[in-house]
Design a protein around this motif. Structure first.
Motif, PDB file in Angstrom:
ATOM      1  N   ASN A  76       0.828  -1.202   0.000  1.00  0.00           N
ATOM      2  CA  ASN A  76       0.000   0.000   0.000  1.00  0.00           C
ATOM      3  C   ASN A  76       0.868   1.261   0.000  1.00  0.00           C
ATOM      4  OD1 ASN A  76      -1.839   2.025   0.456  1.00  0.00           O
ATOM      5  ND2 ASN A  76      -2.642   1.186   2.358  1.00  0.00           N
ATOM      6  N   PRO A  77       0.868   2.022  -1.102  1.00  0.00           N
ATOM      7  CA  PRO A  77       1.656   3.251  -1.149  1.00  0.00           C
ATOM      8  C   PRO A  77       0.912   4.456  -0.575  1.00  0.00           C
ATOM      9  CG  PRO A  77       0.672   2.874  -3.280  1.00  0.00           C
ATOM     10  CD  PRO A  77       0.271   1.705  -2.404  1.00  0.00           C
ATOM     11  N   GLY A  78      -0.305   4.233  -0.063  1.00  0.00           N
ATOM     12  CA  GLY A  78      -1.104   5.334   0.464  1.00  0.00           C
ATOM     13  C   GLY A  78      -1.481   5.114   1.918  1.00  0.00           C
TER      14      GLY A  78
ATOM     15  N   GLY B 233      -6.437   3.543   0.553  1.00  0.00           N
ATOM     16  CA  GLY B 233      -5.610   3.930  -0.583  1.00  0.00           C
ATOM     17  C   GLY B 233      -5.533   5.436  -0.817  1.00  0.00           C
TER      18      GLY B 233
ATOM     19  N   GLU C  41      -2.056   8.251  -2.281  1.00  0.00           N
ATOM     20  CA  GLU C  41      -1.030   7.327  -2.763  1.00  0.00           C
ATOM     21  C   GLU C  41       0.255   8.053  -3.133  1.00  0.00           C
ATOM     22  OE1 GLU C  41      -2.622   5.006  -5.968  1.00  0.00           O
ATOM     23  OE2 GLU C  41      -3.571   3.596  -4.594  1.00  0.00           O
ATOM     24  N   HIS C  42       1.361   7.408  -2.847  1.00  0.00           N
ATOM     25  CA  HIS C  42       2.703   7.857  -3.219  1.00  0.00           C
ATOM     26  C   HIS C  42       3.085   9.196  -2.586  1.00  0.00           C
ATOM     27  CE1 HIS C  42       2.707   4.474  -5.922  1.00  0.00           C
ATOM     28  NE2 HIS C  42       1.572   4.898  -6.445  1.00  0.00           N
ATOM     29  N   GLN C  43       2.577   9.467  -1.413  1.00  0.00           N
ATOM     30  CA  GLN C  43       2.944  10.679  -0.672  1.00  0.00           C
ATOM     31  C   GLN C  43       3.881  10.300   0.470  1.00  0.00           C
ATOM     32  OE1 GLN C  43       2.044  13.744  -1.808  1.00  0.00           O
ATOM     33  NE2 GLN C  43       1.217  12.522  -3.492  1.00  0.00           N
ATOM     34  N   ARG C  44       4.927   9.572   0.156  1.00  0.00           N
ATOM     35  CA  ARG C  44       5.854   8.993   1.127  1.00  0.00           C
ATOM     36  C   ARG C  44       6.407  10.034   2.110  1.00  0.00           C
ATOM     37  NH1 ARG C  44      11.309   5.869  -0.791  1.00  0.00           N
ATOM     38  NH2 ARG C  44      11.963   5.094   1.241  1.00  0.00           N
TER      39      ARG C  44
ATOM     40  N   TYR D  85       6.248   1.883   0.755  1.00  0.00           N
ATOM     41  CA  TYR D  85       4.865   1.427   0.904  1.00  0.00           C
ATOM     42  C   TYR D  85       4.716   0.687   2.235  1.00  0.00           C
ATOM     43  CZ  TYR D  85       7.142  -2.789  -0.862  1.00  0.00           C
ATOM     44  OH  TYR D  85       8.005  -3.834  -1.034  1.00  0.00           O
TER      45      TYR D  85
ATOM     46  N   ARG E  29       7.516   2.551   5.269  1.00  0.00           N
ATOM     47  CA  ARG E  29       7.568   3.659   4.307  1.00  0.00           C
ATOM     48  C   ARG E  29       9.003   4.115   4.058  1.00  0.00           C
ATOM     49  NH1 ARG E  29       2.544   5.024   3.110  1.00  0.00           N
ATOM     50  NH2 ARG E  29       0.953   4.856   4.711  1.00  0.00           N
TER      51      ARG E  29
END
Length: 152
Positions: A45-47, A51, A54-57, A108, A103
């Motif tokens: 899960n990148p979010g 979900g 997403e991709h806001q690491r 993720y 993360r």
């Protein structure tokens, strides 16, 4: 110190469960435990929950760092008699640390508990939700006690 031990225990349990699942499954693999009801399903899960974002690491790492900093600041100020608040804080901190480790390491979060009617989640998520529930319950209860004392 027990709050720190609780948080460390959550991180250890969370990370070891994720390592175990990652060593035996590929993303998208699903093992039915109770068919149609509960499965072990590996999701990367990148979010956030559901979900979102997403991709806001960097954002998630920053939020976790701020939250863990706030916990470190406030824990010594929590009265020893407020055990549910102390436990809730330890659970929340351990869960946040468990997910932020993922993360930082990979970008993720490893999720695997799949009840089919809810997004897939992990032990850290359980600790966060339980911890926040304990904190909210304690704050509402203490607010109610203050209101009751004002009525007297």
């Amino acid at each position: 110190m027990p709050i720190l031990l609780l948080a460390a225990g959550i991180v250890l349990l969370d990370q070891s469960s994720k390592i175990y699942v990652l060593s035996r499954m590929l993303p998208g693999d699903s093992i039915p435990i109770i068919s149609g009801i509960f499965h072990i399903t590996l999701v990367l899960n990148p979010g956030a929950a559901f979900g979102l974002f997403e991709h806001q690491r960097i954002f998630f790492i920053a939020v976790a760092a701020l939250m863990l900093g706030a916990v470190a600041y406030y824990v010594p100020r929590i009265p020893t008699g407020m055990m549910l608040l102390r436990w809730g804080t330890g659970l929340m901190a351990g869960g946040a640390a468990g997910n932020v480790i993922d993360r930082i390491r990979t970008g993720y979060v490893v999720d695997f508990f799949d009840f089919r009617i809810w997004p897939v989640f992990n032990i850290a998520d359980i600790a966060i939700v339980t911890g926040v529930a304990c904190i909210i319950f304690t704050l509402l209860k203490s607010g109610q006690e203050k209101d009751d004392s004002l009525d007297k």
